[in-house]
Write a protein that holds these residues in place. Structure first.
Motif, short mmCIF file in Angstrom:
data_model
loop_
_atom_site.label_atom_id
_atom_site.label_comp_id
_atom_site.label_asym_id
_atom_site.label_seq_id
_atom_site.Cartn_x
_atom_site.Cartn_y
_atom_site.Cartn_z
N GLY A 31 0.79 -1.23 0.00
CA GLY A 31 0.00 0.00 0.00
C GLY A 31 0.81 1.28 0.00
O GLY A 31 0.26 2.37 -0.03
N ILE A 32 2.12 1.16 0.04
CA ILE A 32 3.00 2.34 0.01
C ILE A 32 3.12 2.77 -1.45
O ILE A 32 3.35 1.96 -2.35
N LYS A 33 2.98 4.09 -1.68
CA LYS A 33 3.01 4.62 -3.04
C LYS A 33 3.99 5.78 -3.14
O LYS A 33 4.28 6.45 -2.16
N LEU A 34 4.47 6.00 -4.35
CA LEU A 34 5.14 7.23 -4.69
C LEU A 34 4.10 8.10 -5.37
O LEU A 34 3.37 7.62 -6.25
N VAL A 35 4.00 9.34 -4.95
CA VAL A 35 3.05 10.28 -5.53
C VAL A 35 3.78 11.60 -5.77
O VAL A 35 4.89 11.78 -5.28
N HIS A 36 3.16 12.48 -6.49
CA HIS A 36 3.74 13.81 -6.66
C HIS A 36 2.67 14.81 -6.23
O HIS A 36 1.75 15.10 -6.98
N THR A 37 2.82 15.28 -5.00
CA THR A 37 1.88 16.27 -4.47
C THR A 37 2.64 17.50 -4.01
O THR A 37 3.86 17.46 -3.84
N ARG A 38 1.91 18.55 -3.79
CA ARG A 38 2.50 19.79 -3.27
C ARG A 38 1.71 20.21 -2.05
O ARG A 38 0.49 20.14 -2.01
N ASN A 39 2.43 20.68 -1.04
CA ASN A 39 1.82 21.10 0.23
C ASN A 39 2.20 22.56 0.46
O ASN A 39 3.37 22.88 0.59
N THR A 40 1.19 23.43 0.52
CA THR A 40 1.47 24.85 0.77
C THR A 40 1.42 25.17 2.26
O THR A 40 1.72 26.30 2.65
N GLY A 41 1.07 24.20 3.07
CA GLY A 41 0.99 24.41 4.51
C GLY A 41 2.20 23.83 5.22
O GLY A 41 3.26 23.63 4.63
N VAL A 42 2.01 23.55 6.50
CA VAL A 42 3.05 22.91 7.30
C VAL A 42 2.58 21.49 7.59
O VAL A 42 1.78 20.95 6.84
N ALA A 43 3.03 20.89 8.67
CA ALA A 43 2.69 19.51 8.99
C ALA A 43 1.20 19.24 8.84
O ALA A 43 0.36 20.00 9.31
N PHE A 44 0.90 18.14 8.14
CA PHE A 44 -0.48 17.71 7.90
C PHE A 44 -1.30 18.79 7.20
O PHE A 44 -2.49 18.92 7.41
N SER A 45 -0.64 19.61 6.39
CA SER A 45 -1.26 20.69 5.60
C SER A 45 -1.90 21.79 6.43
O SER A 45 -2.70 22.57 5.92
N MET A 46 -1.54 21.89 7.72
CA MET A 46 -2.03 23.01 8.51
C MET A 46 -1.51 24.31 7.90
O MET A 46 -0.42 24.34 7.35
N LEU A 47 -2.25 25.36 8.00
CA LEU A 47 -1.93 26.67 7.42
C LEU A 47 -1.78 26.60 5.90
O LEU A 47 -1.03 27.38 5.31
N SER A 48 -2.47 25.64 5.29
CA SER A 48 -2.40 25.50 3.84
C SER A 48 -2.78 26.82 3.17
O SER A 48 -3.75 27.46 3.54
N GLY A 49 -1.97 27.22 2.21
CA GLY A 49 -2.21 28.48 1.52
C GLY A 49 -1.72 29.68 2.31
O GLY A 49 -2.00 30.81 1.96
N GLY A 50 -0.94 29.43 3.37
CA GLY A 50 -0.47 30.50 4.24
C GLY A 50 0.59 31.39 3.62
O GLY A 50 0.91 32.45 4.16
N GLY A 51 1.18 30.96 2.51
CA GLY A 51 2.16 31.76 1.78
C GLY A 51 3.29 32.29 2.63
O GLY A 51 4.00 31.53 3.29
N PRO A 52 3.47 33.62 2.66
CA PRO A 52 4.58 34.23 3.40
C PRO A 52 4.55 33.92 4.91
O PRO A 52 5.60 33.82 5.52
N ILE A 54 6.20 10.48 -0.65
CA ILE A 54 6.10 9.17 -0.01
C ILE A 54 4.72 9.09 0.63
O ILE A 54 4.38 9.94 1.46
N ASP A 55 3.95 8.10 0.24
CA ASP A 55 2.57 8.02 0.70
C ASP A 55 2.29 6.66 1.33
O ASP A 55 2.18 5.65 0.63
N PHE A 56 2.19 6.64 2.65
CA PHE A 56 1.80 5.45 3.39
C PHE A 56 0.29 5.45 3.55
O PHE A 56 -0.32 6.52 3.63
N PRO A 57 -0.32 4.28 3.64
CA PRO A 57 -1.77 4.25 3.86
C PRO A 57 -2.14 4.98 5.16
O PRO A 57 -1.42 4.87 6.16
N TYR A 58 -3.22 5.72 5.10
CA TYR A 58 -3.78 6.42 6.26
C TYR A 58 -2.84 7.48 6.84
O TYR A 58 -2.89 7.80 8.02
N TRP A 59 -1.95 8.00 6.03
CA TRP A 59 -1.00 9.02 6.49
C TRP A 59 -0.77 10.02 5.36
O TRP A 59 -0.67 9.60 4.20
N PRO A 60 -0.64 11.30 5.66
CA PRO A 60 -0.38 12.27 4.59
C PRO A 60 0.98 12.02 3.92
O PRO A 60 1.91 11.52 4.55
#
Length: 153
Positions: free
Chosen positions: A43-64, A118-124
């Motif tokens: 169930g482990i995958k390689l993906v190509h994603t982008r995260n604009t936030g911090v851990a677990f996408s908190m503050l996503s889109g927070g920019g500066p 790096i994408d583990f099941p049930y984990w960002p």
């Protein structure tokens, strides 16, 4: 160990984490399309994603704001490091933390988001810099605890 060799060792670890992080992210950006998933094992995958936030996408889109928070955290870590240079093995977790934080900061400044792959099941999804930060925190706790126990005996 002298403060000079402690700083040198931390710098080597920092550089190693940054290089490994940036190389793996460059490979992902070059070889895997955005949102593409490559199944590995269990169930482990390689993906190509982008995260604009911090851990677990908190503050996503927070920019500066996210960049400012990262810079403040790096400054605090450097202050901690330079005030604890005599702590045994402190260079290892600090180097891991600095390298991980810097690796993700480089992405934020260069492309406006962190590349995760790096994408583990049930984990960002996460990356090498995140591994450096995670293990850096764990090793820092162990180093501080062991040093504290030694100083009490």
């Amino acid at each position: 160990m002298s403060p000079r060799s402690t700083i040198l060792r931390a710098a080597i670890v920092t550089l190693a984490v940054i290089v490994a992080d940036q190389l793996t992210k460059a490979l992902v950006r070059a070889e895997i399309d955005r949102f593409e998933e490559i199944e590995l094992i269990l169930g482990i995958k390689l993906v190509h994603t982008r995260n604009t936030g911090v851990a677990f996408s908190m503050l996503s889109g927070g920019g500066p704001l996210v960049v400012i928070i990262a810079c403040v955290a790096l400054a605090a870590l450097l202050i901690f490091f330079f005030t604890h240079l005599r702590q045994r093995l402190i260079w290892l977790p600090v180097g891991m933390l600095l390298g991980g934080a810097a690796g993700n900061l480089i992405d934020r400044i260069r492309i406006g988001a962190v590349t995760d792959f790096i994408d583990f099941p049930y984990w960002p999804a996460f990356n090498v810099a995140d591994i450096g930060v995670t293990f850096g925190v764990i090793v820092l706790i162990i180093v501080l605890e062991v040093n504290d126990r030694r100083s009490r005996t």
